[in-house]
Design a protein around this motif. Structure first.
Motif, PDB file in Angstrom:
ATOM      1  N   GLY A 107       0.928  -1.221  -0.161  1.00 42.51           N
ATOM      2  CA  GLY A 107      -0.179   0.108  -0.059  1.00 42.51           C
ATOM      3  C   GLY A 107       0.679   1.192  -0.112  1.00 42.51           C
ATOM      4  O   GLY A 107       0.155   2.297   0.248  1.00 42.51           O
ATOM      5  N   THR A 108       1.884   1.119  -0.585  1.00 38.96           N
ATOM      6  CA  THR A 108       2.805   2.360  -0.599  1.00 38.96           C
ATOM      7  C   THR A 108       2.938   2.864  -1.991  1.00 38.96           C
ATOM      8  O   THR A 108       3.736   4.176  -1.912  1.00 38.96           O
ATOM      9  N   VAL A 109       2.101   2.578  -2.745  1.00 38.68           N
ATOM     10  CA  VAL A 109       2.074   3.160  -4.339  1.00 38.68           C
ATOM     11  C   VAL A 109       0.776   3.511  -4.643  1.00 38.68           C
ATOM     12  O   VAL A 109       0.063   2.803  -4.311  1.00 38.68           O
ATOM     13  N   ASP A 110       0.628   4.403  -5.745  1.00 38.38           N
ATOM     14  CA  ASP A 110      -0.706   4.595  -6.303  1.00 38.38           C
ATOM     15  C   ASP A 110      -0.673   3.764  -7.574  1.00 38.38           C
ATOM     16  O   ASP A 110      -0.093   4.090  -8.252  1.00 38.38           O
ATOM     17  N   ALA A 111      -1.371   2.610  -7.358  1.00 38.52           N
ATOM     18  CA  ALA A 111      -1.218   1.746  -8.694  1.00 38.52           C
ATOM     19  C   ALA A 111      -2.074   2.221  -9.503  1.00 38.52           C
ATOM     20  O   ALA A 111      -3.299   2.855  -9.258  1.00 38.52           O
ATOM     21  N   ARG A 112      -1.500   1.854 -10.895  1.00 38.07           N
ATOM     22  CA  ARG A 112      -2.315   2.368 -12.083  1.00 38.07           C
ATOM     23  C   ARG A 112      -3.603   1.403 -12.343  1.00 38.07           C
ATOM     24  O   ARG A 112      -3.314   0.002 -11.845  1.00 38.07           O
ATOM     25  N   ILE A 113      -4.505   1.716 -13.034  1.00 40.10           N
ATOM     26  CA  ILE A 113      -5.460   0.867 -13.207  1.00 40.10           C
ATOM     27  C   ILE A 113      -5.178  -0.302 -13.925  1.00 40.10           C
ATOM     28  O   ILE A 113      -5.894  -1.664 -13.663  1.00 40.10           O
ATOM     29  N   GLY A 114      -4.431  -0.017 -15.005  1.00 42.17           N
ATOM     30  CA  GLY A 114      -4.004  -1.538 -15.861  1.00 42.17           C
ATOM     31  C   GLY A 114      -3.294  -2.332 -15.139  1.00 42.17           C
ATOM     32  O   GLY A 114      -3.571  -3.560 -15.265  1.00 42.17           O
ATOM     33  N   THR A 115      -2.596  -1.933 -13.973  1.00 42.29           N
ATOM     34  CA  THR A 115      -1.879  -3.030 -13.224  1.00 42.29           C
ATOM     35  C   THR A 115      -2.801  -3.634 -12.272  1.00 42.29           C
ATOM     36  O   THR A 115      -2.743  -4.953 -12.104  1.00 42.29           O
ATOM     37  N   LEU A 116      -3.516  -2.896 -11.690  1.00 43.19           N
ATOM     38  CA  LEU A 116      -4.833  -3.511 -10.865  1.00 43.19           C
ATOM     39  C   LEU A 116      -5.727  -4.401 -11.596  1.00 43.19           C
ATOM     40  O   LEU A 116      -6.076  -5.698 -11.358  1.00 43.19           O
ATOM     41  N   LEU A 117      -6.013  -4.302 -13.063  1.00 41.07           N
ATOM     42  CA  LEU A 117      -6.586  -5.234 -13.931  1.00 41.07           C
ATOM     43  C   LEU A 117      -5.884  -6.428 -13.997  1.00 41.07           C
ATOM     44  O   LEU A 117      -6.459  -7.388 -14.058  1.00 41.07           O
ATOM     45  N   ARG A 118      -4.505  -6.219 -14.301  1.00 35.00           N
ATOM     46  CA  ARG A 118      -3.769  -7.591 -14.467  1.00 35.00           C
ATOM     47  C   ARG A 118      -3.631  -8.419 -13.098  1.00 35.00           C
ATOM     48  O   ARG A 118      -3.734  -9.683 -13.417  1.00 35.00           O
ATOM     49  N   ILE A 119      -3.438  -7.760 -12.193  1.00 30.50           N
ATOM     50  CA  ILE A 119      -3.402  -8.490 -11.034  1.00 30.50           C
ATOM     51  C   ILE A 119      -4.923  -9.208 -10.569  1.00 30.50           C
ATOM     52  O   ILE A 119      -4.900 -10.671 -10.459  1.00 30.50           O
ATOM     53  N   ALA A 120      -5.933  -8.684 -10.883  1.00 26.80           N
ATOM     54  CA  ALA A 120      -7.182  -9.198 -10.713  1.00 26.80           C
ATOM     55  C   ALA A 120      -7.479 -10.296 -11.553  1.00 26.80           C
ATOM     56  O   ALA A 120      -7.980 -11.177 -11.209  1.00 26.80           O
ATOM     57  N   ARG A 121      -7.072 -10.107 -12.869  1.00 29.96           N
ATOM     58  CA  ARG A 121      -7.245 -11.100 -13.872  1.00 29.96           C
ATOM     59  C   ARG A 121      -6.435 -12.511 -13.315  1.00 29.96           C
ATOM     60  O   ARG A 121      -6.812 -13.790 -13.553  1.00 29.96           O
ATOM     61  N   VAL A 122      -5.241 -12.302 -13.126  1.00 31.40           N
ATOM     62  CA  VAL A 122      -4.286 -13.284 -12.409  1.00 31.40           C
ATOM     63  C   VAL A 122      -4.985 -14.015 -11.279  1.00 31.40           C
ATOM     64  O   VAL A 122      -5.020 -15.294 -11.202  1.00 31.40           O
ATOM     65  N   LEU A 123      -5.747 -13.411 -10.553  1.00 31.05           N
ATOM     66  CA  LEU A 123      -6.083 -13.762  -9.102  1.00 31.05           C
ATOM     67  C   LEU A 123      -7.544 -14.547  -9.355  1.00 31.05           C
ATOM     68  O   LEU A 123      -8.073 -15.020  -8.504  1.00 31.05           O
ATOM     69  N   GLY A 124      -7.999 -14.312 -10.499  1.00 33.83           N
ATOM     70  CA  GLY A 124      -9.351 -14.680 -10.933  1.00 33.83           C
ATOM     71  C   GLY A 124     -10.497 -14.033 -10.259  1.00 33.83           C
ATOM     72  O   GLY A 124     -11.519 -14.700  -9.974  1.00 33.83           O
ATOM     73  N   VAL A 125     -10.394 -12.810  -9.964  1.00 31.15           N
ATOM     74  CA  VAL A 125     -11.372 -11.663  -9.407  1.00 31.15           C
ATOM     75  C   VAL A 125     -11.579 -10.596 -10.223  1.00 31.15           C
ATOM     76  O   VAL A 125     -10.843 -10.364 -11.253  1.00 31.15           O
ATOM     77  N   HIS A 126     -12.723  -9.964 -10.150  1.00 32.51           N
ATOM     78  CA  HIS A 126     -12.991  -8.821 -10.738  1.00 32.51           C
ATOM     79  C   HIS A 126     -12.276  -7.657 -10.101  1.00 32.51           C
ATOM     80  O   HIS A 126     -12.216  -7.697  -8.721  1.00 32.51           O
ATOM     81  N   VAL A 127     -11.962  -6.679 -10.605  1.00 29.27           N
ATOM     82  CA  VAL A 127     -10.955  -5.617 -10.126  1.00 29.27           C
ATOM     83  C   VAL A 127     -11.495  -4.888  -9.124  1.00 29.27           C
ATOM     84  O   VAL A 127     -11.176  -4.539  -8.148  1.00 29.27           O
ATOM     85  N   THR A 128     -13.125  -4.994  -9.155  1.00 31.08           N
ATOM     86  CA  THR A 128     -13.622  -4.306  -7.762  1.00 31.08           C
ATOM     87  C   THR A 128     -13.733  -5.030  -6.617  1.00 31.08           C
ATOM     88  O   THR A 128     -13.879  -4.282  -5.852  1.00 31.08           O
ATOM     89  N   ASP A 129     -13.410  -6.155  -6.777  1.00 30.78           N
ATOM     90  CA  ASP A 129     -13.285  -6.974  -5.538  1.00 30.78           C
ATOM     91  C   ASP A 129     -12.204  -6.500  -4.754  1.00 30.78           C
ATOM     92  O   ASP A 129     -11.953  -6.629  -3.617  1.00 30.78           O
ATOM     93  N   LEU A 130     -11.227  -6.275  -5.561  1.00 34.33           N
ATOM     94  CA  LEU A 130      -9.810  -5.568  -5.004  1.00 34.33           C
ATOM     95  C   LEU A 130     -10.071  -4.190  -4.373  1.00 34.33           C
ATOM     96  O   LEU A 130      -9.400  -3.711  -3.607  1.00 34.33           O
ATOM     97  N   LEU A 131     -10.873  -3.401  -4.924  1.00 31.73           N
ATOM     98  CA  LEU A 131     -11.230  -1.963  -4.774  1.00 31.73           C
ATOM     99  C   LEU A 131     -12.197  -1.802  -3.626  1.00 31.73           C
ATOM    100  O   LEU A 131     -11.999  -1.002  -2.721  1.00 31.73           O
ATOM    101  N   HIS A 132     -13.150  -2.776  -3.574  1.00 33.98           N
ATOM    102  CA  HIS A 132     -14.094  -2.516  -2.564  1.00 33.98           C
ATOM    103  C   HIS A 132     -14.146  -3.576  -1.473  1.00 33.98           C
ATOM    104  O   HIS A 132     -14.908  -3.323  -0.428  1.00 33.98           O
ATOM    105  N   GLY A 133     -13.516  -4.552  -1.855  1.00 35.66           N
ATOM    106  CA  GLY A 133     -13.433  -5.844  -0.721  1.00 35.66           C
ATOM    107  C   GLY A 133     -14.964  -6.515  -0.543  1.00 35.66           C
ATOM    108  O   GLY A 133     -16.039  -6.676  -0.191  1.00 35.66           O
TER     109      GLY A 133
END
Length: 79
Positions: A53-79
């Motif tokens: 939580g020490t950087v302001d991640a770009r949306i494209g990076t968060l989208l890639r992470i979500a895809r690898v983890l098999g979740v929708h990016v909103t799951d990472l943003l809103h929990g």
């Protein structure tokens, strides 16, 4: 409309919360940090900083992470 705070404490808290949700999701998926950053084509240091939580991640990076983890990016943003 309420005034926004002058400091960025709220932003740092949100970044930490997103990082925490990424870590919990990764552990639930039984993945290592290395397997995620390699599959998402992200630098190790970038991924570690996002989880911390020490950087302001770009949306494209968060989208890639979500895809690898098999979740929708909103799951990472809103929990």
């Amino acid at each position: 409309m309420p005034a926004l705070p002058d400091d960025d404490d709220w932003l740092l808290e949100e970044q930490r919360s997103i990082g925490d949700r990424i870590r919990v999701t990764r552990l639930h998926a039984d993945r290592t940090q290395e397997s995620v950053f390699l599959a998402a084509n992200i630098a190790r240091s970038t991924y570690q900083a996002i989880e911390a939580g020490t950087v302001d991640a770009r949306i494209g990076t968060l989208l890639r992470i979500a895809r690898v983890l098999g979740v929708h990016v909103t799951d990472l943003l809103h929990g």
